[in-house]
Write an enzyme that holds these catalytic residues in place. Structure first.
Site, short mmCIF file in Angstrom:
data_model
loop_
_atom_site.label_atom_id
_atom_site.label_comp_id
_atom_site.label_asym_id
_atom_site.label_seq_id
_atom_site.Cartn_x
_atom_site.Cartn_y
_atom_site.Cartn_z
N GLY A 1 102.29 47.92 32.73
CA GLY A 1 101.31 47.16 32.04
C GLY A 1 100.85 46.29 33.54
O GLY A 1 100.07 44.72 33.36
N HIS B 1 93.88 55.29 39.75
CA HIS B 1 95.17 56.71 40.32
C HIS B 1 95.61 55.89 41.97
O HIS B 1 94.85 55.80 42.96
CB HIS B 1 94.63 57.75 40.65
CG HIS B 1 95.21 59.33 41.30
ND1 HIS B 1 95.61 59.10 40.43
CD2 HIS B 1 95.14 59.41 42.28
CE1 HIS B 1 97.10 60.89 40.33
NE2 HIS B 1 96.38 60.72 41.94
N ASP C 1 91.50 63.66 37.70
CA ASP C 1 91.75 62.25 38.69
C ASP C 1 89.97 63.18 39.93
O ASP C 1 90.40 63.26 40.68
CB ASP C 1 92.63 62.74 39.51
CG ASP C 1 93.74 62.49 38.47
OD1 ASP C 1 93.59 61.13 38.02
OD2 ASP C 1 95.24 62.61 39.01
N LEU D 1 93.65 63.85 28.68
CA LEU D 1 92.80 63.01 27.36
C LEU D 1 92.01 64.47 27.21
O LEU D 1 91.53 65.65 28.36
CB LEU D 1 91.95 62.48 28.27
CG LEU D 1 92.68 61.14 28.80
CD1 LEU D 1 91.53 60.39 28.67
CD2 LEU D 1 92.95 60.50 27.10
N THR E 1 86.27 62.10 34.15
CA THR E 1 85.44 63.05 33.81
C THR E 1 86.74 63.91 33.40
O THR E 1 87.73 64.49 33.60
CB THR E 1 84.97 63.43 35.49
OG1 THR E 1 86.12 64.07 36.08
CG2 THR E 1 83.59 62.77 35.20
C1 GAR Z 1 100.51 52.53 38.62
O1 GAR Z 1 100.79 52.96 39.28
C2 GAR Z 1 98.83 53.77 37.95
O2 GAR Z 1 98.29 53.83 39.51
C3 GAR Z 1 99.37 54.39 37.69
O3 GAR Z 1 100.92 54.51 36.86
C4 GAR Z 1 101.44 53.13 37.16
C5 GAR Z 1 101.18 52.32 36.37
O4 GAR Z 1 101.96 51.26 36.26
N1 GAR Z 1 98.37 55.96 37.43
C6 GAR Z 1 98.43 56.86 36.71
O5 GAR Z 1 99.35 57.54 38.08
C7 GAR Z 1 97.59 57.85 36.18
N2 GAR Z 1 97.35 59.05 36.76
P1 GAR Z 1 101.25 49.45 35.66
O6 GAR Z 1 101.70 49.94 34.07
O7 GAR Z 1 102.38 48.68 36.20
O8 GAR Z 1 99.47 49.17 35.73
#
Ligand code: GAR
Length: 210
Positions: A11, A104, A140, A88, A136
């Site tokens: 988070g 992303h 990604d 999703l 969408t």
């Molecule tokens: C982040 O680096 C985000 O960009 C990635 O997961 C991490 C979550 O970190 N998301 C993806 O890879 C989605 N495809 P966080 O929980 O500390 O924000």
């Protein structure tokens, strides 16, 4: 503007959004995992939390239907995916078309999917980064709102590179939400985004510097 954030784990992007002083109301943080560390942070910051555990539902459609019910119960106008690690269903994505964002960890359209930092290192790219985009149905692939690039160093591991990228995620995600809240962002007919009132030309980043 009422905003709901969806998380699955740490988070840190959620926290960056909550702490950015944005002109929005964070209605709730929802996780598919009760043990997501981000839930505790959200509560500490005074934001309501909810868990919709995917293991309690027979399939993706049933889960997404319940998740949508919970989101709509908070009257969310914008849904921010922040490390929400679930595919999703098309129906869910279409329900929130034009009002659901994701961050992303790559410069899309390069390196969609998982393990983006290791794959960037393996590909030998000299610049890597992150992207905030509308969601969408295609993974990604939605309209890009903002990107930040960082240099890839010879000494980088996937972990050091991830940390450098994450710091930029924490900058551009709140920025993108602010633009939307201020009504500065529009979508063109051919599916690109357009930022009103943007004047400064950004610096060019060349890597390596030689
Ligand atoms: C982040 O680096 C985000 O960009 C990635 O997961 C991490 C979550 O970190 N998301 C993806 O890879 C989605 N495809 P966080 O929980 O500390 O924000």
């Amino acid at each position: 503007m009422r905003v709901v954030i969806l998380i699955s784990g740490r988070g840190s992007n959620m926290e960056a959004l909550l702490r950015a002083g944005l002109p929005v109301e964070f209605a709730a943080v929802i996780s598919n995992k009760a043990e997501a560390e981000g839930l505790k942070i959200a509560r500490e910051l005074g934001v309501e939390t909810a868990v919709v555990n995917h293991k309690d539902y027979p399939g993706r459609e049933a889960y997404d239907a319940r998740l949508a019910e919970v989101i709509d119960g908070y009257a969310a106008e914008l849904v921010c995916l922040a490390g929400f690690m679930r595919i999703l269903s098309d129906g869910f994505v279409q329900r929130y078309a034009g009002r659901m964002l994701n961050v992303h960890p790559s410069l899309l359209p390069a390196f969609t999917g998982l393990d983006t930092h290791a794959r960037a290192l393996a590909a030998g790219v000299k610049l890597h980064g992150c992207t905030v985009h509308y969601v969408t149905p295609e993974l990604d692939a939605g309209p890009i709102i903002a990107q930040a690039a960082v240099p890839v160093l010879e000494t980088d591991t996937a972990e050091t590179l991830a940390a450098r990228v994450l710091a930029q995620e924490h900058r551009i995600y709140p920025q993108a939400v602010r633009w939307i809240a201020e009504g500065r962002l529009s979508l063109t007919a051919d599916g690109r985004t357009c930022l009103q009132g943007s004047q400064a030309e950004p610096a060019v980043l060349i890597s390596p510097q030689g």
